[in-house]
Motif scaffolding. Structure first.
Motif, PDB file in Angstrom:
ATOM      1  N   MET A   1       0.825  -1.200   0.000  1.00 46.57           N
ATOM      2  CA  MET A   1       0.000   0.000   0.000  1.00 46.57           C
ATOM      3  C   MET A   1       0.872   1.268   0.000  1.00 46.57           C
ATOM      4  N   LEU A   2       1.943   1.264   0.822  1.00 45.11           N
ATOM      5  CA  LEU A   2       2.828   2.430   0.864  1.00 45.11           C
ATOM      6  C   LEU A   2       3.494   2.667  -0.490  1.00 45.11           C
ATOM      7  N   THR A   3       3.782   1.573  -1.194  1.00 46.15           N
ATOM      8  CA  THR A   3       4.385   1.705  -2.525  1.00 46.15           C
ATOM      9  C   THR A   3       3.438   2.435  -3.469  1.00 46.15           C
ATOM     10  N   ILE A   4       2.180   2.007  -3.485  1.00 46.96           N
ATOM     11  CA  ILE A   4       1.182   2.625  -4.363  1.00 46.96           C
ATOM     12  C   ILE A   4       0.974   4.088  -3.994  1.00 46.96           C
ATOM     13  N   LEU A   5       0.842   4.346  -2.697  1.00 42.71           N
ATOM     14  CA  LEU A   5       0.613   5.711  -2.248  1.00 42.71           C
ATOM     15  C   LEU A   5       1.814   6.608  -2.547  1.00 42.71           C
ATOM     16  N   GLY A   6       3.021   6.034  -2.435  1.00 45.77           N
ATOM     17  CA  GLY A   6       4.222   6.816  -2.735  1.00 45.77           C
ATOM     18  C   GLY A   6       4.260   7.253  -4.190  1.00 45.77           C
ATOM     19  N   PHE A   7       4.025   6.308  -5.102  1.00 44.86           N
ATOM     20  CA  PHE A   7       4.001   6.658  -6.524  1.00 44.86           C
ATOM     21  C   PHE A   7       2.841   7.606  -6.834  1.00 44.86           C
ATOM     22  N   ALA A   8       1.702   7.384  -6.170  1.00 47.11           N
ATOM     23  CA  ALA A   8       0.544   8.254  -6.395  1.00 47.11           C
ATOM     24  C   ALA A   8       0.840   9.677  -5.934  1.00 47.11           C
ATOM     25  N   MET A   9       1.551   9.816  -4.821  1.00 41.85           N
ATOM     26  CA  MET A   9       1.891  11.150  -4.319  1.00 41.85           C
ATOM     27  C   MET A   9       2.799  11.883  -5.294  1.00 41.85           C
ATOM     28  N   ILE A  10       3.800  11.188  -5.793  1.00 46.05           N
ATOM     29  CA  ILE A  10       4.730  11.815  -6.730  1.00 46.05           C
ATOM     30  C   ILE A  10       4.015  12.170  -8.036  1.00 46.05           C
ATOM     31  N   ALA A  11       3.176  11.239  -8.514  1.00 47.98           N
ATOM     32  CA  ALA A  11       2.454  11.492  -9.760  1.00 47.98           C
ATOM     33  C   ALA A  11       1.509  12.682  -9.601  1.00 47.98           C
ATOM     34  N   THR A  12       0.820  12.751  -8.466  1.00 49.59           N
ATOM     35  CA  THR A  12      -0.099  13.865  -8.215  1.00 49.59           C
ATOM     36  C   THR A  12       0.649  15.190  -8.201  1.00 49.59           C
ATOM     37  N   PHE A  13       1.782  15.200  -7.525  1.00 50.01           N
ATOM     38  CA  PHE A  13       2.598  16.416  -7.465  1.00 50.01           C
ATOM     39  C   PHE A  13       3.021  16.863  -8.861  1.00 50.01           C
ATOM     40  N   LEU A  14       3.553  15.926  -9.666  1.00 50.52           N
ATOM     41  CA  LEU A  14       4.043  16.283 -10.988  1.00 50.52           C
ATOM     42  C   LEU A  14       2.921  16.767 -11.902  1.00 50.52           C
ATOM     43  N   VAL A  15       1.784  16.086 -11.837  1.00 47.83           N
ATOM     44  CA  VAL A  15       0.654  16.488 -12.683  1.00 47.83           C
ATOM     45  C   VAL A  15       0.190  17.898 -12.317  1.00 47.83           C
ATOM     46  N   GLY A 339      10.561  14.858   3.738  1.00 49.45           N
ATOM     47  CA  GLY A 339      10.326  14.370   5.096  1.00 49.45           C
ATOM     48  C   GLY A 339       9.213  13.344   5.153  1.00 49.45           C
ATOM     49  N   VAL A 340       8.123  13.597   4.431  1.00 51.07           N
ATOM     50  CA  VAL A 340       7.002  12.649   4.415  1.00 51.07           C
ATOM     51  C   VAL A 340       7.385  11.383   3.658  1.00 51.07           C
ATOM     52  N   LEU A 341       8.056  11.533   2.520  1.00 49.70           N
ATOM     53  CA  LEU A 341       8.477  10.357   1.749  1.00 49.70           C
ATOM     54  C   LEU A 341       9.319   9.414   2.600  1.00 49.70           C
ATOM     55  N   GLN A 342      10.268   9.979   3.326  1.00 46.72           N
ATOM     56  CA  GLN A 342      11.181   9.142   4.110  1.00 46.72           C
ATOM     57  C   GLN A 342      10.565   8.720   5.430  1.00 46.72           C
ATOM     58  N   GLY A 343       9.879   9.643   6.095  1.00 49.08           N
ATOM     59  CA  GLY A 343       9.336   9.336   7.409  1.00 49.08           C
ATOM     60  C   GLY A 343       8.266   8.265   7.396  1.00 49.08           C
ATOM     61  N   THR A 344       7.410   8.279   6.382  1.00 46.11           N
ATOM     62  CA  THR A 344       6.344   7.276   6.305  1.00 46.11           C
ATOM     63  C   THR A 344       6.846   5.936   5.791  1.00 46.11           C
ATOM     64  N   GLY A 345       8.061   5.915   5.262  1.00 44.14           N
ATOM     65  CA  GLY A 345       8.606   4.675   4.713  1.00 44.14           C
ATOM     66  C   GLY A 345       8.230   4.459   3.262  1.00 44.14           C
ATOM     67  N   MET A 346       7.555   5.435   2.635  1.00 44.28           N
ATOM     68  CA  MET A 346       7.150   5.277   1.234  1.00 44.28           C
ATOM     69  C   MET A 346       8.349   5.022   0.328  1.00 44.28           C
ATOM     70  N   ASP A 348      11.283   3.765   0.914  1.00 41.43           N
ATOM     71  CA  ASP A 348      11.873   2.436   1.081  1.00 41.43           C
ATOM     72  C   ASP A 348      11.030   1.374   0.385  1.00 41.43           C
ATOM     73  N   HIS A 349       9.719   1.477   0.530  1.00 46.05           N
ATOM     74  CA  HIS A 349       8.834   0.498  -0.111  1.00 46.05           C
ATOM     75  C   HIS A 349       8.887   0.628  -1.636  1.00 46.05           C
ATOM     76  N   MET A 350       8.963   1.854  -2.133  1.00 47.03           N
ATOM     77  CA  MET A 350       9.051   2.063  -3.577  1.00 47.03           C
ATOM     78  C   MET A 350      10.344   1.468  -4.134  1.00 47.03           C
ATOM     79  N   ALA A 351      11.462   1.736  -3.463  1.00 47.46           N
ATOM     80  CA  ALA A 351      12.746   1.206  -3.917  1.00 47.46           C
ATOM     81  C   ALA A 351      12.751  -0.317  -3.850  1.00 47.46           C
ATOM     82  N   GLY A 352      12.230  -0.869  -2.750  1.00 48.67           N
ATOM     83  CA  GLY A 352      12.175  -2.320  -2.607  1.00 48.67           C
ATOM     84  C   GLY A 352      11.332  -2.968  -3.683  1.00 48.67           C
ATOM     85  N   TRP A 353      10.203  -2.318  -4.006  1.00 47.22           N
ATOM     86  CA  TRP A 353       9.329  -2.874  -5.050  1.00 47.22           C
ATOM     87  C   TRP A 353      10.035  -2.891  -6.397  1.00 47.22           C
TER      88      TRP A 353
END
Length: 467
Positions: A1-15, A339-346, A348-353
C-alpha cells in the motif's frame, strides 16, 4: 500500500505543477501532508517536517548566502567580461547562444556544485535569451543536462557516494567512465545545436554591425542594480511571451541595463573580487570548510569590502531578496515532501518494489538494470537515499551473478542528467528561480531530453566495456 501511495503522491505532485493547477511551493507542502494523513500517520506529520527541514537547513543557508554573494559579484561587474566574451562568440545567433549555454554550464560545473553553476550560467546567459526573445526553458534545460553530466566528477557528490557505499576508490569508478560521459556531454552539445537551430528558425539571426556598441548598450544581468540607484534605463525584452518563458511583460521581467557607469560597479576592486571568488571556489572543492560557512563568510566579506557604507549594504541585500526568498522558500517546502516520503517509509517500499520486480533472468545484466533504474530512482529519491539505500542491495544481487561492484557503481551514475531536474534537488530551484521559469514548464521540457542523455551514456558505457 505504501508503494502505491508513494508513486501516487509523486504522480499527483508532478501532474499538478506541470498543468499549473498549483504552485510548486503549495504542491510540495499540501500534497505530502494530504498523503501523510491518508497513510494514517498524520499525527507524525510535524516530526517528519522537522526532520526534513533539519536535513535541508544547511542547503537552504548555503543557497541564501550564495545568491547574495554572486548577486554582489554581478553588481560589482565581475561577470561583465564574461558576458562580453559570450556576446562576441554568439553574435546574436540563437544557435550559438544555446551551444554557449551548454559549454558555459559544463565548464562552471567543474566546481562540483550545481547551485553555483546555475547562478553563474543564468547570470551570464539570461540577458541574451531575453534580448533575443528566446525560450528560457531551453536555457534551463540545457544548463541542467550539462551540469548533470558533469556532476559525476569525483568531488561532485554521486561518485563519492557510490564509492563510499560500495567501499571502492572514487577514481576507479570515475576514470573508466570518462569516455562514456564525454559521449553524454557531446550528446548535450548536439542537442543544444539542434535546439539552437530551432530557435534560429523561429526567431532568425540578428545582424550586429557594431558588437562593442551592443555590448555596452544591451549586456544585462539578472537583478543588477535592481534595488536602488540609477543603474540604467529599464528595457522591455524583445519578443515577449516566448514559449516556456516567464509570463509576458510583467514589471518583474523588465531588465536593468548594465550601464558602464552604474553606481554598483567597483572596477578598482575587480581583481580582489576575482581572487575572492577563486579562493572561495577552491576552498569549496578542497572542502576546507562546510559550503554554507564558506558562502556566509564570502558574502559578508564581499559586502563589507565592496560596499563599506551600511545603507549600500542594505540596498544590495534588498536587491537580491526576491531570489533569496523564492529559492529558500522552495527548499523548505521541498523538505516537507522529502520528510514525508522518508518518514512514512514510502521511499523504502518504492525502492524495494522496484528491486523486487527485476526478473531473475536479468541477474547477469544487473549493471544494465542498475543503469536503467538509476533514472527513475534518482529522480524520485535523493542521491543519499539511492546510493546508500538502494545501490548496496542492487550490488549484492549483481555480485551473486558475477557482476563486479565497480560495474554497478559506474552504472549508478547514469541517471544524473535527469536527477539534476528532480523536484528533490534544491539547486534546480535556483535555476528556474533566477531564470524566472515555471518549474512545471522546465520539467515538461527537460525530462524527455535528460532521459535520452542518460540512455546515451548507458549505451556508451556498455559499448566501451565499462558497464
Amino acid at each position: 500500500m505504501l508503494t502505491i501511495l508513494g508513486f501516487a503522491m509523486i504522480a499527483t505532485f508532478l501532474v499538478l505543477i506541470m498543468t499549473k493547477k498549483m504552485s510548486p511551493i503549495a504542491a510540495l507542502v499540501l500534497i505530502p501532508a494530504l498523503f501523510c494523513v491518508a497513510v494514517g500517520k498524520g499525527a507524525h506529520l510535524g516530526d517528519y517536517v522537522i526532520d526534513g527541514v533539519s536535513s535541508l537547513a544547511p542547503t537552504a543557508a548555503m543557497l541564501m548566502f550564495a545568491i547574495v554573494y554572486f548577486g554582489v559579484m554581478i553588481d560589482v561587474g565581475l561577470f561583465d567580461p564574461v558576458v562580453r566574451a559570450i556576446l562576441r562568440f554568439c553574435k546574436a545567433d540563437p544557435m550559438r547562444v544555446v551551444v554557449g549555454t551548454a559549454v558555459l554550464a559544463a565548464i562552471v560545473s567543474l566546481d562540483g556544485d550545481g547551485s553555483t553553476t546555475f547562478m553563474i550560467t543564468v547570470s551570464a546567459m539570461y540577458p541574451l535569451y531575453k534580448r533575443l526573445g528566446m525560450s528560457l526553458v531551453v536555457m534551463t534545460g540545457v544548463a541542467a543536462m550539462a551540469n548533470g553530466v558533469m556532476n559525476t566528477v569525483p568531488w561532485g557528490g554521486p561518485t563519492a557516494r557510490a564509492a563510499t557505499a560500495l567501499k571502492l576508490d572514487a577514481a576507479d569508478i570515475f576514470v573508466p567512465m570518462i569516455p562514456a560521459l564525454l559521449v553524454g556531454l557531446l550528446g548535450v552539445l548536439g542537442l543544444a545545436y539542434v535546439l539552437g537551430l530551432r530557435e534560429r528558425r523561429r526567431l532568425g539571426a540578428l545582424r550586429i554591425e557594431d558588437e562593442e556598441s551592443v555590448v555596452a548598450k544591451e549586456a544585462v544581468l539578472v537583478g543588477a542594480g535592481a534595488a536602488a540607484g540609477p543603474a540604467g534605463p529599464r528595457k522591455r525584452p524583445v519578443g515577449g511571451g516566448v514559449d516556456g518563458g516567464d509570463g509576458g511583460d510583467d514589471d518583474e521581467d523588465l531588465l536593468m541595463g548594465l550601464d558602464p557607469d552604474r553606481p554598483t560597479l567597483r572596477p578598482r576592486l575587480y581583481w580582489f573580487n576575482a581572487l575572492l571568488t577563486g579562493v572561495l571556489l577552491t576552498a569549496m572543492i578542497l572542502e576546507l570548510l562546510p559550503i554554507p560557512v564558506l558562502f556566509l563568510l564570502g558574502a559578508a566579506l564581499a559586502l563589507s569590502v565592496n560596499y563599506p557604507r551600511l545603507p549600500d549594504q542594505k540596498a544590495r541585500i534588498a536587491a537580491h531578496a526576491d531570489n533569496v526568498l523564492n529559492v529558500s522558500g522552495m527548499v523548505f517546502a521541498a523538505a516537507v515532501f522529502t520528510g514525508v516520503l522518508q518518514g512514512t517509509g514510502m521511499v523504502d517500499h518504492m525502492a524495494g518494489w522496484l528491486v523486487d520486480t527485476v526478473p531473475e533472468g536479468l541477474g547477469p545484466h544487473m549493471a544494465l538494470v542498475t543503469g536503467v533504474l538509476s533514472l527513475p530512482l534518482t529522480y524520485f529519491m535523493s542521491n543519499d537515499g539511492f546510493y546508500f539505500g538502494v545501490l548496496p542491495v542492487l550490488a549484492e544481487a549483481g555480485a551473486a551473478h558475477g557482476v563486479t561492484p565497480l560495474e554497478m557503481a559506474r552504472a549508478s551514475l547514469v541517471g544524473q542528467p535527469l536527477h539534476m531536474s528532480s523536484p528533490l534537488v534544491p539547486a534546480v530551484y535556483v535555476l528556474v528561480g533566477m531564470a524566472r521559469v515555471e518549474f512545471g514548464d522546465h520539467t515538461r521540457f527537460v525530462v524527455k531530453w535528460a532521459a535520452l542523455t542518460c540512455l546515451l551514456i548507458l549505451a556508451a558505457g556498455i559499448l566501451f566495456g565499462t558497464i
